[in-house]
Design a protein around this motif. Structure first.
Motif, PDB file in Angstrom:
ATOM      1  N   UNK A  44       0.809  -1.201  -0.054  1.00  0.00           N
ATOM      2  CA  UNK A  44      -0.005   0.214  -0.031  1.00  0.00           C
ATOM      3  C   UNK A  44       0.909   1.408   0.130  1.00  0.00           C
ATOM      4  N   UNK A  45       1.964   1.095  -0.084  1.00  0.00           N
ATOM      5  CA  UNK A  45       2.938   2.498   0.212  1.00  0.00           C
ATOM      6  C   UNK A  45       2.965   2.801  -1.282  1.00  0.00           C
ATOM      7  N   UNK A  46       2.731   4.251  -1.458  1.00  0.00           N
ATOM      8  CA  UNK A  46       2.838   4.890  -2.655  1.00  0.00           C
ATOM      9  C   UNK A  46       3.764   6.275  -2.361  1.00  0.00           C
ATOM     10  N   UNK A  47       4.386   6.710  -3.445  1.00  0.00           N
ATOM     11  CA  UNK A  47       5.155   8.082  -3.434  1.00  0.00           C
ATOM     12  C   UNK A  47       4.868   8.949  -4.308  1.00  0.00           C
ATOM     13  N   UNK A  48       5.208   9.999  -4.098  1.00  0.00           N
ATOM     14  CA  UNK A  48       4.798  11.097  -5.136  1.00  0.00           C
ATOM     15  C   UNK A  48       5.715  11.340  -6.147  1.00  0.00           C
ATOM     16  N   UNK A  49       5.464  11.535  -7.421  1.00  0.00           N
ATOM     17  CA  UNK A  49       6.676  11.611  -8.380  1.00  0.00           C
ATOM     18  C   UNK A  49       6.257  12.746  -9.376  1.00  0.00           C
ATOM     19  N   UNK A  74       6.552   3.055  -6.826  1.00  0.00           N
ATOM     20  CA  UNK A  74       7.897   2.920  -7.507  1.00  0.00           C
ATOM     21  C   UNK A  74       8.766   1.793  -6.901  1.00  0.00           C
ATOM     22  N   UNK A  75       8.561   1.774  -5.532  1.00  0.00           N
ATOM     23  CA  UNK A  75       9.564   0.854  -4.916  1.00  0.00           C
ATOM     24  C   UNK A  75      10.861   1.029  -4.878  1.00  0.00           C
ATOM     25  N   UNK A  76      11.790   0.168  -5.398  1.00  0.00           N
ATOM     26  CA  UNK A  76      12.972   0.307  -5.583  1.00  0.00           C
ATOM     27  C   UNK A  76      13.729   1.126  -6.729  1.00  0.00           C
ATOM     28  N   UNK A  77      12.474   1.513  -7.579  1.00  0.00           N
ATOM     29  CA  UNK A  77      12.772   2.363  -8.817  1.00  0.00           C
ATOM     30  C   UNK A  77      12.730   3.954  -8.584  1.00  0.00           C
ATOM     31  N   UNK A  78      12.391   3.959  -7.288  1.00  0.00           N
ATOM     32  CA  UNK A  78      12.159   5.555  -7.162  1.00  0.00           C
ATOM     33  C   UNK A  78      13.417   6.425  -7.587  1.00  0.00           C
ATOM     34  N   UNK A  79      14.481   5.888  -7.282  1.00  0.00           N
ATOM     35  CA  UNK A  79      15.585   6.775  -7.646  1.00  0.00           C
ATOM     36  C   UNK A  79      15.753   7.077  -9.062  1.00  0.00           C
ATOM     37  N   UNK A  80      14.973   6.436  -9.842  1.00  0.00           N
ATOM     38  CA  UNK A  80      15.265   6.598 -11.258  1.00  0.00           C
ATOM     39  C   UNK A  80      14.360   7.607 -11.980  1.00  0.00           C
ATOM     40  N   UNK A  83      11.115  13.462  -8.464  1.00  0.00           N
ATOM     41  CA  UNK A  83      10.210  13.429  -7.227  1.00  0.00           C
ATOM     42  C   UNK A  83      10.193  14.638  -6.788  1.00  0.00           C
ATOM     43  N   UNK A  84       9.330  14.964  -6.050  1.00  0.00           N
ATOM     44  CA  UNK A  84       9.177  16.256  -5.288  1.00  0.00           C
ATOM     45  C   UNK A  84      10.305  16.478  -4.413  1.00  0.00           C
ATOM     46  N   UNK A  85      10.494  15.137  -3.730  1.00  0.00           N
ATOM     47  CA  UNK A  85      11.478  15.153  -2.545  1.00  0.00           C
ATOM     48  C   UNK A  85      12.840  15.432  -3.293  1.00  0.00           C
ATOM     49  N   UNK A  86      13.272  14.715  -4.367  1.00  0.00           N
ATOM     50  CA  UNK A  86      14.732  15.305  -5.250  1.00  0.00           C
ATOM     51  C   UNK A  86      14.788  16.589  -5.457  1.00  0.00           C
ATOM     52  N   UNK A 100       3.350  12.987 -22.764  1.00  0.00           N
ATOM     53  CA  UNK A 100       2.356  13.692 -21.998  1.00  0.00           C
ATOM     54  C   UNK A 100       1.784  12.374 -20.865  1.00  0.00           C
ATOM     55  N   UNK A 101       1.957  12.876 -19.643  1.00  0.00           N
ATOM     56  CA  UNK A 101       1.437  12.147 -18.440  1.00  0.00           C
ATOM     57  C   UNK A 101       2.517  10.936 -18.077  1.00  0.00           C
ATOM     58  N   UNK A 102       3.815  11.104 -18.702  1.00  0.00           N
ATOM     59  CA  UNK A 102       4.940  10.226 -18.500  1.00  0.00           C
ATOM     60  C   UNK A 102       5.739  10.556 -17.224  1.00  0.00           C
ATOM     61  N   UNK A 103       5.915   9.676 -16.489  1.00  0.00           N
ATOM     62  CA  UNK A 103       6.904  10.016 -15.211  1.00  0.00           C
ATOM     63  C   UNK A 103       8.063  10.594 -15.938  1.00  0.00           C
ATOM     64  N   UNK A 104       8.724  11.390 -15.275  1.00  0.00           N
ATOM     65  CA  UNK A 104      10.263  12.138 -15.684  1.00  0.00           C
ATOM     66  C   UNK A 104      11.456  11.349 -15.229  1.00  0.00           C
ATOM     67  N   UNK A 105      11.854  10.354 -16.172  1.00  0.00           N
ATOM     68  CA  UNK A 105      13.199   9.775 -15.634  1.00  0.00           C
ATOM     69  C   UNK A 105      14.222  10.801 -15.641  1.00  0.00           C
TER      70      UNK A 105
END
Length: 214
Positions: A44-49, A74-80, A83-86, A100-105
């Motif tokens: 259930x853990x989610x993160x903002x990206x 994202x799990x272990x892929x979050x660092x890729x 995110x607002x945190x980064x 459009x609407x794609x996550x930003x690598x």
């Protein structure tokens, strides 16, 4: 009979808290329950990206108003991903197209001075196939003017060039429709393309379904 009664009594005897088997059983149940709770919590853990509000072309400067926040797992892929945190580095530009609407690598961002491809406008009069859209690959052919007021045989100048953007245009006096194709050109290819444009060459764009650049 007494033996049978004693045997039955032994079977019905309540387990003692000192019985090691009971203790082990309780520990196993607790461990199993804790494991299930942990798995459910992790699932259930989610993160903002950050995701792109609209398609972002190569070379386009990235600013906060071009992004929106989404909740994803994202799990272990979050660092890729960005995110607002980064945070978003000031002056960052896209070094690859972001849909459009794609996550930003994170590896899709860089600086202008390290961008190895730059968008150049190429105007074509012929109709383009529906598959020729931003992000697809095309071959750019060039025919230089000859001494007989015609054109020499076309040569392949840019194989597998990526389209950054398409814009409707018009020819002189608005008599016919044309298309301005922004193609991404490397620094080594730039002199040939700019030279062809300066010499009024006829430039044609052909969709390259294989996307080969060599």
């Amino acid at each position: 009979m007494s033996v049978g009664t004693m045997s039955g009594g032994a079977r019905l005897k309540k387990p003692s808290w000192k019985d090691p088997r009971l203790v082990v059983g309780i520990l196993l149940v607790l461990a199993s329950t804790a494991g299930v709770v942990s798995l459910l919590g992790a699932a259930d853990q989610t993160t903002e990206a950050y995701a792109a509000r609209e398609a972002i072309a190569v070379g386009e400067r990235l600013t906060a108003d071009k992004l929106h926040r989404v909740k994803v797992r994202l799990g272990d892929l979050e660092q890729r991903y960005l995110t607002p945190e980064s945070g978003l580095a000031e002056g960052a530009v896209a070094v690859q197209r972001i849909g459009q609407d794609q996550l930003v690598p994170r590896d899709s961002l860089g600086e202008l001075d390290v961008l190895d491809r730059k968008p150049v406008a190429v105007t074509v009069d012929e109709a383009l196939p529906a598959q020729a859209v931003a992000g697809s690959r095309v071959d750019v052919w060039v025919a230089l003017p000859d001494a007989r007021n015609g054109y020499s045989q076309p040569t392949l100048l840019l194989p597998g060039a990526e389209i950054a953007q398409l814009t409707p245009g018009s020819t002189a006096l608005g008599s016919a429709r044309s298309t301005v194709v922004m193609v991404l050109v490397t620094d080594s290819q730039m002199p040939q393309l700019l030279g062809a444009q300066a010499n009024k060459a006829k430039i044609s764009v052909v969709w390259n379904p294989g996307g080969n650049s060599r």
